[in-house]
Design an enzyme around this catalytic site. Structure first.
Site, PDB file in Angstrom:
ATOM      1  CD  GLU A  99      75.353 -11.032 -10.772  1.00 20.07           C
ATOM      2  OE1 GLU A  99      75.832  -9.923 -10.481  1.00 20.07           O
ATOM      3  OE2 GLU A  99      74.505 -11.201 -11.670  1.00 20.07           O
ATOM      4  CB  CYS A 120      64.477 -13.590 -16.227  1.00 20.95           C
ATOM      5  SG  CYS A 120      64.727 -14.914 -17.411  1.00 20.95           S
TER       6      CYS A 120
END
EC number: 2.1.1.192
Length: 406
Positions: free
Chosen positions: A119, A375
């Site tokens: 990703e 994150c």
């Protein structure tokens, strides 16, 4: 699929990224080469002048052209030879997702069967656009609060697969280096530990910073590491990009629970390596220490005071006020985790202790969490060569079983 074809990966470079002269049976992926490697390929394999390599590099990284026939200022005969022995093979876009806040996430296939995919995330902001790039399929480390860690590990990404993420994103965004720049920063903070894939990451970063590549300044390319001390030392001699360290705890006892690598490279050794990095790279005046705040784990006031002491020691060692910068990251949950995000009150209280001690501390705004692009949430698709995926599933099943029994 946006027209990006996936072709089985073949290696036609040495471990240093140099092309293997005379090997034309297998096509050389030009994304695998930085400027020096491409120049050698044109000289040694094609018998051409170096400026021809520069022409092609601009076509690839400035105009995002992967078909040699479209490179109109390259002679027809040279285009034919390039077709015979080279290619520009980019990752295949499996899907792309848009967040309500403008964040964009791509799932990129690395193999023909799409079982392995990584990703990549683009985060737009006022006056800047940051691309979060992956370096491995999965991760070889086992940080307990990171979604990638639950996927186990398959392999390192090649240089082409790393820079290919930048190529796909920049092409999609319509980025024009030196003119209409949509992509202003790259952070090596995606899936994987960059310093465990040192050569490929450093080569890819050189393309990011090359004027014939993406033209980013050194300070706009950031490498984040969990703390491989010997490789931080090596990085200081081979690159001068910005350095970020995944700290997440102010003492060894707690950090060993969160970042198992700390057992091998404790905080004192890690901080010393950061000092050496700045001493060698005089253009860099600070290191960013990342600290993910988890409720009841590492967000207490005593933790903040310990962190202040650690950061002050670093500033003192470097004889530079502000050499240590702290990036506070609210924990981003993922399925199966038992950690929780700290409350907003606790996050601000933690930050205030740092600021009152004159430690520069920013709270990172959560972006893309509605598409699992924040994150710590990246996981991709990993054919696990470890047993970590299965172990994580068993942990979840055991927890669910206990909850049902209760």
């Amino acid at each position: 699929m946006n027209g990006f074809a996936v072709i089985p990966s073949v290696t036609t470079t040495t471990t240093s990224g140099e092309p293997i002269a005379g090997d034309v049976a297998r096509k050389q992926n030009l994304l695998e080469l930085n400027r020096e490697g491409l120049e050698r390929f044109f000289e040694n394999v094609l018998g051409e002048k170096r400026y021809r390599a520069h022409q092609v590099m601009k076509w690839i990284h400035h105009r995002y052209v992967s078909d040699f026939e479209q490179m109109t200022d390259v002679g027809k005969a040279l285009r034919a030879r390039l077709q015979a022995c080279a290619e520009v093979r980019v990752p295949c876009v499996v899907f792309d997702k848009h967040s309500a806040d403008g964040t964009h996430k791509w799932l990129l296939a690395m193999d023909t069967d799409s079982k392995n995919a990584i990703e990549t995330v683009y985060i737009p902001d006022k006056g800047r656009g940051t691309l979060c790039v992956s370096s491995q399929i999965g991760c070889g480390l086992n940080c307990t609060f990171c979604s990638t860690a639950t996927q186990g590990f398959n392999r390192n990404l090649t240089t082409a697969e790393i820079i290919g993420q930048v190529w796909v994103a920049a092409r999609h965004l319509g980025n024009v280096p030196h003119q209409q720049r949509r992509l202003t920063n790259v952070v090596m903070m995606g899936m994987g530990e960059p310093l465990m894939n040192f050569d490929n990451v450093v080569r890819a970063m050189s393309v990011m910073r090359d004027d014939l590549g993406y033209g980013l300044s050194n300070k706009r390319v950031t490498l984040s590491t969990s703390g491989l001390v010997p490789m931080i030392d090596r990085l200081s001699t081979e690159s001068d990009v910005s350095l970020a360290v995944s700290l997440h705890a102010p003492n060894d006892k707690l950090r060993e629970q969160l970042v198992p690598l700390n057992k091998k490279y404790p905080i004192a050794e890690l901080m010393a390596s950061c000092e050496r990095y700045l001493s060698v790279n005089r253009k860099r005046d600070s290191v960013t220490f990342e600290y993910t705040l988890m409720k009841g784990v590492n967000d207490k006031q005593e933790h903040a005071h310990e962190l202040v002491k650690l950061m002050r020691q670093f500033d003192c060692a470097m004889q530079v006020k502000g050499a240590a910068k702290v990036n506070l990251i609210p924990f981003n949950p993922f399925p199966g985790t038992y950690y929780e995000r700290s409350t907003e009150v606790d996050i601000r209280a933690f930050q205030k202790i740092l600021l009152d001690a004159q430690i520069l501390a920013m709270v990172r705004r959560t972006r893309g969490d509605d598409i699992d692009a924040a994150c710590g949430q990246l996981k991709g698709q990993v054919v696990d060569r470890t047993r970590r995926q299965a172990e994580f599933r068993r942990t979840i099943e055991d927890r669910v079983g206990r909850d049902v029994a209760a």
